[in-house]
Design a protein around this motif. Structure first.
Motif, mmCIF file in Angstrom:
data_model
loop_
_atom_site.group_PDB
_atom_site.id
_atom_site.type_symbol
_atom_site.label_atom_id
_atom_site.label_comp_id
_atom_site.label_asym_id
_atom_site.label_seq_id
_atom_site.Cartn_x
_atom_site.Cartn_y
_atom_site.Cartn_z
ATOM 1 N N THR A 115 0.719 -1.454 -0.359
ATOM 2 C CA THR A 115 0.320 -0.288 -0.175
ATOM 3 C C THR A 115 1.113 1.273 -0.096
ATOM 4 O O THR A 115 0.463 2.282 -0.057
ATOM 5 N N VAL A 120 -2.255 1.440 -4.873
ATOM 6 C CA VAL A 120 -2.284 0.315 -4.147
ATOM 7 C C VAL A 120 -3.376 0.900 -3.075
ATOM 8 O O VAL A 120 -2.965 1.530 -2.183
ATOM 9 N N LYS A 123 -7.084 -3.571 -0.419
ATOM 10 C CA LYS A 123 -8.560 -4.328 -0.927
ATOM 11 C C LYS A 123 -7.048 -5.277 -2.262
ATOM 12 O O LYS A 123 -6.941 -6.107 -2.259
ATOM 13 N N THR A 124 -6.527 -3.971 -3.227
ATOM 14 C CA THR A 124 -5.336 -4.345 -4.387
ATOM 15 C C THR A 124 -4.771 -5.466 -3.010
ATOM 16 O O THR A 124 -3.729 -6.513 -3.621
ATOM 17 N N ARG A 127 -5.223 -8.793 -2.255
ATOM 18 C CA ARG A 127 -5.418 -9.414 -3.184
ATOM 19 C C ARG A 127 -3.491 -9.857 -3.727
ATOM 20 O O ARG A 127 -4.004 -11.480 -3.739
ATOM 21 N N TRP A 128 -3.563 -9.277 -3.452
ATOM 22 C CA TRP A 128 -2.003 -9.555 -4.163
ATOM 23 C C TRP A 128 -0.724 -10.281 -3.348
ATOM 24 O O TRP A 128 -0.703 -11.737 -3.509
ATOM 25 N N HIS A 144 1.324 -9.118 -13.044
ATOM 26 C CA HIS A 144 -0.327 -8.143 -13.103
ATOM 27 C C HIS A 144 0.038 -6.960 -13.632
ATOM 28 O O HIS A 144 1.805 -6.685 -13.828
ATOM 29 N N GLN A 150 -0.597 3.160 -10.578
ATOM 30 C CA GLN A 150 0.426 2.188 -9.930
ATOM 31 C C GLN A 150 1.597 2.056 -10.697
ATOM 32 O O GLN A 150 2.865 1.751 -9.539
#
Ligand code: CTP
Ligand code: MN
Ligand code: MN
Ligand code: MN
Length: 399
Positions: A115, A120, A123-124, A127-128, A144, A150
């Motif tokens: 983050t 980012v 949530k992203t 997921r990663w 990705h 980003q």
């Protein structure tokens, strides 16, 4: 044993917007611990827990002396069992075991790193992490595709994770002011966010732009952005149009906390020796070929003394996050109050308005649900008065 002087703190009011919170914090050892747990909760999609820790930390920030005994906390608001356990642990052991455990956890470290990339969110990152991506090299090796924000975030990772100083903020202010005056003479620009509250550093620089004649500000942002782009000051920008609809008898009822002003999230290219003036600034900018901001982020390179790192440190500019917001003059006071922060102070103002006054406050307007009408204001003082609150100046909104 509790002496009487310590009992005085038990009159701390429960909403942060009722308190004066300066940057002078006598309890950083506790507030740092609680803030870390708040951050961890927010990154884990546990906003309720996050707010509870933020409120507890804010109460301790408002105290005028260091807490040395749990008994001193009797009668203070917003201190739940969990927060009290953390404070107790720090008092007895010098540190909170939960905080230390969190700090060292792979999950928290990965959430922080990921983050830390502009663009980012939690949530992203989550997921990663589920896919086993915990670091920047792992992200780059993954398949990705990053969005434009980003990509810029990764490219300028180290710069954007280095605090922005007030001096850098002032330099950027001069540049933005020049852009604004060039495209709309008579327009006004105000520093907002943390620097308006007197902070010495920040994660970005925030500005609010308006024009004393209602309507003259419409379409201003794209012009300001074009001016900045033409001078080479922008490494990234995303402009969002104003989506706030005016109805006949006032602005549309605010439906969410997210405001809808014309705004621009950007990354500035700030010349390192900009102090020598704008002329120098422009020359430097023009002379910097685009390929010097290489795709290799310095942090990806393990060896600190590597060629890539040295080259990055020698670049004559640095990337700085800048937020620009445009408001019509009729909403200026609300925008100013809403964008000065702190985030908790803003949240508490809205909670106070809703729960204690049956009013809805946003960065656009104040609606009185009892009278079914909008309450106008042309200054922050008037808004506090409408809300039945003592006026708190920006420097005391550091909750
Ligand atoms: N804000 C907002 N809507 C957003 C982003 C921010 O209303 N989409 C408001 C926040 O509530 C805050 C202010 O804008 O009051 C500034 O936000 P931010 O720059 O994130 O925080 P600062 O307090 O300026 O902290 P820092 O110094 O780290 O930048
Ligand atoms: Mn004090
Ligand atoms: Mn800011
Ligand atoms: Mn900001």
């Amino acid at each position: 044993q509790v002496d009487e002087s310590k009992e005085v703190e038990s009159i701390v009011p429960s909403y942060a917007c009722q308190r004066r919170t300066t940057l002078e914090n006598h309890n950083t050892v506790f507030t740092d611990a609680l803030s870390l747990l708040a951050e961890n909760a927010e990154l884990s999609d546990e906003d309720g827990r996050g707010v509870a820790f933020r409120r507890a930390a804010a109460v301790l920030k408002a105290l005028h002396s260091p807490v040395t005994d749990l008994l001193q906390l009797r009668g203070l608001p917003c201190l739940g069992g969990h927060s009290l356990r953390v404070i107790k642990d720090v008092l007895e052991n010098g540190a909170s075991s939960e905080v230390e455990f969190t700090k060292q956890s792979e999950r928290f470290k990965a959430l922080k790193v990921l983050t830390g990339i502009f663009g980012v969110g939690a949530k992203t990152a989550e997921r990663w992490i589920r896919e086993g991506i915990h670091s920047l090299p792992q992200l780059q090796d993954s398949a990705h595709t990053l969005n434009r924000a980003q990509q810029a975030g990764l490219e300028h990772y180290d710069d954007l994770n280095q605090p922005v100083t007030k001096a850098e903020g002032d330099t950027i202010g001069e540049i933005v002011a020049k852009a604004v005056m060039s495209v709309l003479p008579g327009a006004q620009m105000t520093l907002i966010g943390g620097f308006r509250r007197g902070k010495l550093t920040g994660h970005d620089v925030d500005f609010l732009i308006t024009h004393p004649e209602e309507g003259r500000e419409v379409g201003l942002m794209p012009k300001v952005v074009s001016w900045l782009e033409s001078k080479g000051f922008l490494l990234y920008q995303k402009t969002t149009r104003n989506s706030y609809l005016e109805s006949k008898d006032g602005p549309a009822r605010p439906s969410s906390n997210m405001d809808r002003f014309e705004r621009c999230f950007s990354i500035f290219k700030l010349p390192e020796d900009a102090k020598q003036g704008t002329k120098q600034t422009e020359t430097l900018t023009e002379d910097t070929p685009e390929d010097t901001c290489s795709l290799t982020t310095p942090s990806l390179v393990k060896d600190e003394g590597s060629e890539s790192t040295k080259r990055a440190n020698l670049k004559p500019w640095r990337a700085v996050r800048v937020d620009l917001v445009v408001s019509p003059i009729s909403q200026f006071a609300f925008a100013l109050l809403g964008w000065t922060g702190s985030k908790l102070f803003e949240r508490e103002l809205r909670r106070w308005a809703g729960h204690e006054k049956a009013m809805s406050l946003s960065s656009h307007a104040l609606y009185d649900n009892t009278q079914s009408k909008y309450l106008r204001a042309s200054s922050e003082e008037e808004i506090f008065a409408h809300l039945g609150l003592e006026y708190i100046p920006p420097s005391e909104r550091n909750a």
